[in-house]
Design a protein around this motif. Structure first.
Motif, short mmCIF file in Angstrom:
data_model
loop_
_atom_site.label_atom_id
_atom_site.label_comp_id
_atom_site.label_asym_id
_atom_site.label_seq_id
_atom_site.Cartn_x
_atom_site.Cartn_y
_atom_site.Cartn_z
N SER A 32 -19.36 56.61 -102.92
CA SER A 32 -20.62 56.19 -103.51
C SER A 32 -21.78 56.93 -102.86
CB SER A 32 -20.78 54.68 -103.41
OG SER A 32 -21.24 54.32 -102.15
N PHE A 33 -21.62 57.30 -101.60
CA PHE A 33 -22.69 58.06 -100.97
C PHE A 33 -22.63 59.53 -101.32
CE2 PHE A 33 -23.54 54.26 -98.91
CZ PHE A 33 -24.88 54.34 -98.61
N ALA A 34 -21.40 60.06 -101.38
CA ALA A 34 -21.24 61.46 -101.75
C ALA A 34 -21.85 61.73 -103.11
CB ALA A 34 -19.76 61.83 -101.74
N ASN A 35 -21.84 60.71 -103.98
CA ASN A 35 -22.37 60.90 -105.32
C ASN A 35 -23.78 60.38 -105.48
OD1 ASN A 35 -20.14 62.06 -107.13
ND2 ASN A 35 -19.13 60.60 -105.79
N ASP A 57 -19.90 65.59 -118.64
CA ASP A 57 -20.72 66.75 -118.34
C ASP A 57 -21.75 66.34 -117.29
OD1 ASP A 57 -22.32 68.89 -118.27
OD2 ASP A 57 -22.88 68.86 -120.38
N ILE A 58 -21.51 66.69 -116.03
CA ILE A 58 -22.38 66.17 -114.97
C ILE A 58 -23.78 66.79 -115.00
CG2 ILE A 58 -20.80 65.22 -113.24
CD1 ILE A 58 -20.69 67.95 -111.97
N PHE A 64 -13.14 60.82 -112.62
CA PHE A 64 -14.26 60.40 -113.47
C PHE A 64 -15.32 61.48 -113.69
CE2 PHE A 64 -18.50 58.55 -113.84
CZ PHE A 64 -18.39 58.13 -115.14
N PRO A 65 -15.84 62.09 -112.62
CA PRO A 65 -16.85 63.13 -112.87
C PRO A 65 -16.31 64.28 -113.72
CG PRO A 65 -16.78 62.54 -110.56
CD PRO A 65 -15.61 61.89 -111.20
N PHE A 71 -24.41 55.43 -112.85
CA PHE A 71 -23.29 54.53 -113.16
C PHE A 71 -22.02 54.84 -112.38
CE2 PHE A 71 -24.12 57.60 -116.51
CZ PHE A 71 -22.96 58.33 -116.54
N TYR A 72 -22.12 55.68 -111.34
CA TYR A 72 -20.92 55.97 -110.57
C TYR A 72 -20.38 54.70 -109.90
CZ TYR A 72 -17.56 58.77 -108.08
OH TYR A 72 -16.39 59.31 -107.65
N PHE A 73 -21.28 53.80 -109.56
CA PHE A 73 -20.80 52.62 -108.85
C PHE A 73 -19.87 51.78 -109.71
CE2 PHE A 73 -20.79 48.63 -106.63
CZ PHE A 73 -20.68 49.08 -105.33
#
Lengths: 216, 194, 58, 243
Positions: free
Chosen positions: A114-117, A38-39, A33-34, A47-49
């Motif tokens: 979710s924490f890493a991001n 374009d991060i 996904f990432p 919205f990663y969750f």
């Protein structure tokens, strides 16, 4: 019951593809996904969750695929029926083993990512608990889909059970908001636990009826 | 002692009648051989007796409490990603495992017990599946086409085992499209044979 | 209550610019229902023919 | 005793005989009420104060959405009858009602979408009602796909019934949760049909359209169930009277 749990976990542990596969797919989707956006432009944490939720949905139907197919094809279901006269215990132990060996590790991976991001929500434990509970619900539902479709491929099972899983996704989304805003989390966890227990008790009955129809 | 009786069994699939109004009894220590051609419904009849398939009409009644049935059908219920030993361990308790080992020796599978079952030949897999029936004590043994895929020596071993069981009071239901392998009553359900 | 809501035929078609939406919905709706009836009728005729054929040959 | 009673009135033969006589009645009444309701709604009912003339889609949209759900509930009742009393006719009815349900749900979705263009300015809005109708549509297709996947039709009947029953338990849950979700994320959703405060001059044509569409769909259901019953029971003797 203990016999079945032992047998099922032994069988699953011998099938590397079936239990390691879903975990790897979960990781791959979360990495993919990432890469697709374009991060530097987007605030990933926002919205990663939702990506975690969708990959949870995907991996849980990959994980339950063929849950009953092997036993149906090789005649184990019939032998089991002769011993127990129904499939309630078998289904209950199967789902239990799948949740323990695949569902909970997937939830762990989801919580880690979710924490890493930097999804800044609550503690690790609360996210992990939330994802594990949703996996319990999803595995029950997709087990039902798989019992219906049995040897006709995962597509049919997903098609018949995915619409039923959408409320769970909504519930999960709500729970995440409640963690972010810091209220109502306990209530939602209690609600999910209740639904989870209810479903774990009732779903095996229905799945058992579907399996009985298949061997008939 | 009457073990099991079938009353007016009729079975049809998608509105096509497979067989019609079959009635029979099985007493303990008695054998029954079901004879019929391909597609005559032998296996279905066995599954009806077992209670797996429900008949379109009629019913099967068991007269003994907790009837202990051993069954082997076309599907051998063997996990081919496990070894023969692991397969047997899933099935049996310690006492039964001892008997199972004897049969492994008799069938010449003892040295293969740690190979993957998938690498065994069809005949070897069938023998392994038979041990499920042979190593467990039961009141009724039901075998669907037991001789298919077996060599003569194994067939003889199986036949003498079944005769011995009969004399011990165990009942027996077998099917085949040929004549019975042991001396018993024959139920001919007709040759729907093309 | 039973007065025409429109003054002339063009207004009926146009419906203040919404006519295209309203009329296309009804057109599609009516054709879907009509088609379903046709399909159902055809299915009955087909199966009747099949049964007749089978009985004639046996 | 109940079983015997049910089986007597649920043979496919008597169903075909009875519905054959009722068919013209439902068709004529249904179609004429539809014509009446729609003409009234399209030409005579007054303009809506807020939405102007585009609201006239309501006379097709609302009946469709109502029957999208009603047909599913009908199927669920049949599914229970099939599972509990093994009534074959019930399964035939589910199988013939499902395509009609899918069709009418599609009509509801489509009319809603087109209606959305003038009212919302977009043909798709993540509105609670639309979303749950879309899910319902997929459920209909899922049921049909499931039944089509098995060559043993009696098995297919039973599995389909199980799915329908599970689905009907889920419909309110889906509706409620989607509702919940939509109020969380979309504070001011546009309310479309006025609900209780609707003017009689709009309500009467709407009611007539609802009843008209209902009767028309029953007529359609009679036709499609007849073709399906013929297909399933083609080897029975009684069929010969109908060919």
């Amino acid at each position: 019951m203990l016999r079945l749990v032992k047998a099922e976990s032994f069988k699953l542990s011998k099938k590397l593809k079936s239990w390691l596969g879903p975990l790897l797919i979960m990781v791959l989707v979360l990495i993919a996904f990432p890469l697709s956006i374009d991060i530097s432009q987007f605030d990933l944490a926002k919205f990663y969750f939702s990506i975690i939720v969708v990959s949870l949905l995907m991996t849980s139907f990959v994980a339950t695929e063929g849950m009953f197919e092997e036993d149906f094809e090789d005649g184990s279901l019939e032998q089991e029926f002769l011993i127990e006269k129904d499939f309630y215990k078998l289904v209950l132990s199967k789902i239990f083993v799948y949740v323990c060996l695949i569902g909970i590790p997937i939830a762990f991976i989801g919580a880690l990512f979710s924490f890493a991001n930097g999804v800044a929500i609550g503690s690790f434990a609360s996210v992990f608990l939330l994802l594990s509970l949703s996996n319990l619900l999803l595995f029950n539902l997709f087990a039902f889909g798989n019992a219906l479709s049995i040897n006709k491929g995962a597509m049919l099972g997903v098609l018949s059970s995915l619409p039923l899983a959408l409320p769970i996704i909504i519930l999960l989304g709500t729970a995440v908001r409640s963690i972010q805003f810091g209220d109502g989390f306990v209530a939602i966890i209690t609600l999910m636990t209740g639904i989870g227990l209810l479903m774990s008790a009732i779903m095996p009955l229905i799945i058992s009826a579907a399996l009985k129809t298949h061997i008939d | 002692m009457k073990l099991l009786s079938a009353q007016n069994i009729t079975y049809s699939i998608n509105e096509n009648k497979l067989f019609h109004n079959l009635s029979f009894n099985i007493n303990s220590g008695e054998g029954l051989h079901i004879k019929g051609g391909n597609g005559s419904g032998k296996s279905t009849l066995l599954r009806i007796i077992l209670g797996i398939t429900s008949p379109s009409k009629g019913f099967v009644e068991t007269h003994a409490q907790d009837l202990n049935i051993s069954y082997l059908g076309h599907k051998n219920a063997i996990k081919n990603y496990l070894t023969p030993l692991e397969n047997l361990e899933l099935l049996f308790n310690d006492a039964e495992l001892k008997i199972a080992f004897e049969w492994l020796r008799k069938f010449g599978l003892f040295d293969l017990q740690d190979e993957l079952t998938a690498s065994l030949s069809y005949g070897q897999q069938k023998k392994l599946a038979l041990i499920r029936v042979l190593a467990r004590s039961s009141d009724l043994i039901i075998l669907d086409e037991p001789l298919v895929g077996l060599d003569q020596a194994t067939a003889d071993q199986l036949t003498s085992f079944l005769i011995e069981k009969l004399s011990e009071g165990v009942s027996l239901i077998l099917t085949s499209h040929i004549n019975p392998m042991i001396d018993c009553r024959v139920l001919d359900i007709g040759a729907n044979d093309a | 209550m039973f007065n025409l809501a429109f003054d002339n035929f063009n207004e009926i078609l146009d419906m203040d610019g919404h006519g295209i939406y309203v009329w296309s919905v009804y057109l599609i709706g009516i054709s879907i229902i009509f088609l379903s009836f046709l399909i159902a009728k055809k299915r009955i005729v087909d199966i009747q023919k099949k049964i007749n054929k089978k009985n004639a040959s046996s | 005793m109940i079983t015997a009673f049910i089986h007597q009135f649920s043979s496919a033969k008597s169903f075909v005989n009875i519905t054959e006589k009722l068919y013209p009645f439902f068709l004529i009444v249904g179609v004429s009420m539809l014509i009446l309701g729609w003409t009234w709604g399209l030409l005579f009912a007054p303009q809506d104060a807020v939405q102007g003339n585009s609201y006239r889609i309501i006379f097709l949209h609302v009946p469709s959405v109502i029957f999208a759900e009603l047909i599913y509930f009908f199927m669920a009742v049949c599914a229970l009858m099939h599972l509990v009393w093994r009534v074959k006719l019930a399964a035939y009815l589910i199988k013939s009602a499902a395509p009609i349900g899918a069709m009418i749900t599609f009509m509801g979705l489509l009319s809603g979408s087109i209606w959305g263009i003038p009212t919302w300015g977009t043909w798709w809005q993540w509105d609670a009602r639309i979303t749950s109708t879309l899910i319902l549509f997929i459920m209909y297709l899922g049921i049909l796909t499931l039944h089509g996947s098995f060559s043993n039709l009696e098995k297919a009947d039973r599995l389909m019934s199980i799915l329908v029953v599970i689905g009907v338990v889920n419909i309110p849950i889906i509706k409620k949760s989607v509702d919940w979700w939509s109020t969380l994320h979309q504070p001011a959703s546009i309310s479309v049909s006025g609900g209780s405060s609707i003017d009689p001059s709009m309500l009467y044509p709407l009611l007539i359209s609802v009843i008209g569409l209902g009767f028309t769909l029953i007529a359609l259901g009679i036709l499609s169930s007849r073709s399906y019953i013929f297909t399933r029971e083609k080897n029975k003797k009684w069929i010969l009277e109908h060919v």
